[in-house]
Design a protein around this motif. Structure first.
Motif, mmCIF file in Angstrom:
data_model
loop_
_atom_site.group_PDB
_atom_site.id
_atom_site.type_symbol
_atom_site.label_atom_id
_atom_site.label_comp_id
_atom_site.label_asym_id
_atom_site.label_seq_id
_atom_site.Cartn_x
_atom_site.Cartn_y
_atom_site.Cartn_z
ATOM 1 N N ILE A 104 1.002 -1.153 0.088
ATOM 2 C CA ILE A 104 0.087 -0.091 0.038
ATOM 3 C C ILE A 104 0.841 1.282 -0.074
ATOM 4 C CG2 ILE A 104 -1.756 1.473 1.179
ATOM 5 C CD1 ILE A 104 -2.762 -1.297 0.220
ATOM 6 N N MET A 105 0.980 2.094 -1.154
ATOM 7 C CA MET A 105 1.705 3.085 -1.277
ATOM 8 C C MET A 105 0.989 4.382 -0.944
ATOM 9 S SD MET A 105 4.353 3.861 -4.556
ATOM 10 C CE MET A 105 2.948 3.840 -5.589
ATOM 11 N N PRO A 106 1.229 5.141 -0.136
ATOM 12 C CA PRO A 106 0.777 6.715 0.449
ATOM 13 C C PRO A 106 0.756 7.161 -0.728
ATOM 14 C CG PRO A 106 1.371 5.724 2.147
ATOM 15 C CD PRO A 106 2.075 4.554 1.180
ATOM 16 N N GLY A 107 0.044 8.487 -1.257
ATOM 17 C CA GLY A 107 0.399 9.268 -2.415
ATOM 18 C C GLY A 107 -0.506 10.327 -2.592
ATOM 19 N N ALA A 108 -0.382 11.325 -2.852
ATOM 20 C CA ALA A 108 -1.313 12.674 -2.863
ATOM 21 C C ALA A 108 -0.942 13.636 -1.909
ATOM 22 C CB ALA A 108 -2.723 12.331 -3.021
ATOM 23 N N GLY A 109 -0.333 14.764 -2.089
ATOM 24 C CA GLY A 109 0.021 15.859 -1.272
ATOM 25 C C GLY A 109 1.249 15.497 -0.270
ATOM 26 N N ILE A 110 1.891 14.590 -0.579
ATOM 27 C CA ILE A 110 3.199 14.278 0.336
ATOM 28 C C ILE A 110 4.207 15.369 0.137
ATOM 29 C CG2 ILE A 110 4.639 12.523 1.011
ATOM 30 C CD1 ILE A 110 2.814 10.594 0.360
ATOM 31 N N ASN A 111 4.672 15.973 1.053
ATOM 32 C CA ASN A 111 5.889 16.707 0.977
ATOM 33 C C ASN A 111 6.713 16.705 2.294
ATOM 34 O OD1 ASN A 111 4.676 18.544 3.059
ATOM 35 N ND2 ASN A 111 3.189 19.231 1.527
ATOM 36 N N ILE A 112 7.738 17.787 1.972
ATOM 37 C CA ILE A 112 8.962 17.594 3.054
ATOM 38 C C ILE A 112 8.249 17.892 4.528
ATOM 39 C CG2 ILE A 112 10.836 18.743 3.953
ATOM 40 C CD1 ILE A 112 11.585 19.445 0.885
ATOM 41 N N SER A 113 7.154 18.747 4.469
ATOM 42 C CA SER A 113 6.722 19.177 5.902
ATOM 43 C C SER A 113 5.853 17.887 6.618
ATOM 44 C CB SER A 113 6.071 20.471 5.795
ATOM 45 O OG SER A 113 4.730 20.331 4.966
ATOM 46 N N ASN A 114 5.153 17.018 5.763
ATOM 47 C CA ASN A 114 4.319 16.296 6.415
ATOM 48 C C ASN A 114 4.862 14.668 6.145
ATOM 49 O OD1 ASN A 114 3.735 15.534 3.827
ATOM 50 N ND2 ASN A 114 1.800 16.507 3.760
ATOM 51 N N LEU A 115 5.822 14.523 5.606
ATOM 52 C CA LEU A 115 6.375 13.216 5.257
ATOM 53 C C LEU A 115 6.469 12.203 6.505
ATOM 54 C CD1 LEU A 115 7.278 10.923 3.290
ATOM 55 C CD2 LEU A 115 9.295 11.985 3.075
ATOM 56 N N GLU A 116 7.305 12.917 7.301
ATOM 57 C CA GLU A 116 7.600 12.142 8.824
ATOM 58 C C GLU A 116 6.537 11.830 9.287
ATOM 59 O OE1 GLU A 116 10.352 12.337 12.640
ATOM 60 O OE2 GLU A 116 10.505 13.821 11.117
ATOM 61 N N GLU A 117 5.572 12.690 9.432
ATOM 62 C CA GLU A 117 4.316 12.152 10.054
ATOM 63 C C GLU A 117 3.411 11.148 9.285
ATOM 64 O OE1 GLU A 117 -0.120 14.189 11.329
ATOM 65 O OE2 GLU A 117 1.527 15.503 10.787
ATOM 66 N N ILE A 118 3.486 11.135 8.087
ATOM 67 C CA ILE A 118 2.840 10.144 7.209
ATOM 68 C C ILE A 118 3.563 8.918 7.525
ATOM 69 C CG2 ILE A 118 2.453 9.085 4.865
ATOM 70 C CD1 ILE A 118 1.606 12.115 4.369
ATOM 71 N N LEU A 119 4.841 8.860 7.300
ATOM 72 C CA LEU A 119 5.814 7.336 7.446
ATOM 73 C C LEU A 119 5.644 6.683 8.912
ATOM 74 C CD1 LEU A 119 8.926 8.464 5.847
ATOM 75 C CD2 LEU A 119 7.164 7.376 4.942
ATOM 76 N N THR A 120 5.570 7.775 9.968
ATOM 77 C CA THR A 120 5.314 7.411 11.512
ATOM 78 C C THR A 120 4.067 6.514 11.420
ATOM 79 O OG1 THR A 120 6.904 8.802 12.322
ATOM 80 C CG2 THR A 120 5.386 7.917 13.747
ATOM 81 N N ALA A 121 3.016 7.294 11.118
ATOM 82 C CA ALA A 121 1.477 6.771 11.231
ATOM 83 C C ALA A 121 1.386 5.551 10.479
ATOM 84 C CB ALA A 121 0.499 7.812 10.824
ATOM 85 N N THR A 122 1.831 5.228 9.318
ATOM 86 C CA THR A 122 1.370 4.371 8.343
ATOM 87 C C THR A 122 2.250 2.914 8.220
ATOM 88 O OG1 THR A 122 2.734 5.224 6.425
ATOM 89 C CG2 THR A 122 0.231 5.905 6.801
ATOM 90 N N LYS A 123 3.754 3.367 8.582
ATOM 91 C CA LYS A 123 4.681 2.424 8.572
ATOM 92 C C LYS A 123 4.732 1.699 7.160
ATOM 93 C CE LYS A 123 4.589 1.076 13.535
ATOM 94 N NZ LYS A 123 3.650 2.166 13.884
ATOM 95 N N CYS A 124 4.634 2.572 6.210
ATOM 96 C CA CYS A 124 4.659 2.284 4.835
ATOM 97 C C CYS A 124 6.197 1.970 4.254
ATOM 98 C CB CYS A 124 4.044 3.336 3.760
ATOM 99 S SG CYS A 124 5.126 4.703 3.759
ATOM 100 N N THR A 125 6.317 1.217 3.340
ATOM 101 C CA THR A 125 7.544 0.719 2.694
ATOM 102 C C THR A 125 7.751 1.534 1.634
ATOM 103 O OG1 THR A 125 6.837 -1.080 1.647
ATOM 104 C CG2 THR A 125 7.665 -1.704 3.956
ATOM 105 N N GLU A 126 6.655 2.100 1.053
ATOM 106 C CA GLU A 126 7.083 2.823 -0.068
ATOM 107 C C GLU A 126 5.952 4.080 -0.074
ATOM 108 O OE1 GLU A 126 6.209 0.796 -3.851
ATOM 109 O OE2 GLU A 126 7.830 -0.872 -3.364
ATOM 110 N N PHE A 127 6.292 5.247 -0.617
ATOM 111 C CA PHE A 127 5.347 6.320 -0.619
ATOM 112 C C PHE A 127 5.689 6.877 -2.135
ATOM 113 C CE2 PHE A 127 9.383 7.959 0.684
ATOM 114 C CZ PHE A 127 9.457 9.244 0.530
ATOM 115 N N HIS A 128 4.882 7.890 -2.380
ATOM 116 C CA HIS A 128 4.733 8.483 -3.980
ATOM 117 C C HIS A 128 4.531 9.971 -3.927
ATOM 118 C CE1 HIS A 128 2.774 8.274 -7.866
ATOM 119 N NE2 HIS A 128 2.115 9.504 -7.656
ATOM 120 N N GLY A 129 5.433 10.837 -4.677
ATOM 121 C CA GLY A 129 5.215 12.226 -4.633
ATOM 122 C C GLY A 129 5.779 12.883 -6.029
#
Length: 264
Positions: free
Chosen positions: A183-208
């Motif tokens: 499951i790859m999170p994407g849409a609106g991911i940027n430098i300011s919110n990336l850490e929060e998204i990675l911490t909450a989701t524990k994803c192995t891939e993300f999209h930006g």
């Protein structure tokens, strides 16, 4: 996250310059599209062929989306065109594909997905954000259907406008299905919110997209210097300028954040 846990960044691009910048910035993969302003459409074979002739060292997945619109309901004619495009992209070096189609009841169109998966043969497939148009109450059921079809990953914003707002749904999806699909999170991911998204989701891939505006300095093809360009001409609903381009430094910062998170 363990020290050996690698978090990969996929960058969506719609130009040769953006693809090169994504690679130079440390992206793990490129999603090649045309018209990101329309959410990303099928790219031109010429762009893919040109990129594959360059010393790019990362995979290029090609979007398969024949037109704009958030319905993702395609006619037989549209599917015929899409499959022709897919064949040409495959012949010219596509490393994978990104696709999704739905029925009028907002469920996965199994028949059309099977057509694309069969033509993809052994190439990896991503089910794109058509997933976010399906019923959130059935998200686990929909995910299982996509797994059974044979997709390797799902690009999703968690049924919200952006991944940060949909982070709870993304976390649930990853917790339940991470052994069977990415499951790859994407849409609106940027430098300011990336850490929060990675911490909450524990994803192995993300999209930006890691874009910046390229509307001020335009390179002069005769001498390589940048010149200021003004234009009052409108092309359809979009102005000629400004346009967005991937920024290698933004990619580097996002990769750095992901690497730091992986070491925690």
């Amino acid at each position: 996250m363990s020290p050996n846990h690698d978090i990969k960044l996929e960058v969506c691009v719609d130009s040769i310059a953006s693809a090169i910048a994504a690679m130079e910035g440390g992206a793990a993969r490129i999603e090649l599209c045309s018209a990101l302003s329309e959410g990303g459409l099928t790219p031109s074979v010429g762009v893919l062929k040109t990129l594959k002739s360059l010393p790019l060292t990362i995979p290029i997945y090609c979007m398969l989306r024949p037109r704009r619109g958030n319905d993702f309901i395609y006619t037989d004619y549209e599917m015929t065109a899409l499959l022709h495009d897919m064949e040409l992209l495959q012949e010219n070096g596509a490393d994978g594909f990104v696709f999704g189609s739905l029925t009028p009841s907002r469920e996965v169109n199994v028949e059309q997905c099977q057509q694309v998966l069969e033509k993809a043969k052994s190439l990896p497939m991503t089910f794109h954000r058509a997933f976010d148009v399906t019923d959130p109450a059935k998200m686990h059921e929909t995910t299982k259907a996509i797994i059974e079809l044979g997709f390797q990953r799902i690009l999703s914003s968690g049924f919200r406008q952006n991944a940060l707002d949909g982070v709870d749904n993304l976390a649930q999806l990853i917790a339940r299905h991470h052994r069977d699909i990415i499951i790859m999170p994407g849409a609106g991911i940027n430098i300011s919110n990336l850490e929060e998204i990675l911490t909450a989701t524990k994803c192995t891939e993300f999209h930006g997209s890691a874009t910046v505006s390229a509307c001020i300095d335009v390179p002069d093809s005769t001498d390589g210097n940048a010149t200021k360009m003004e234009c009052d001409v409108s092309m359809g609903k979009q102005d000629v300028l400004p346009y967005d381009i991937c920024d290698r430094n933004t990619v580097r910062k996002m990769v750095s954040i992901a690497n730091a998170m992986a070491e925690k």
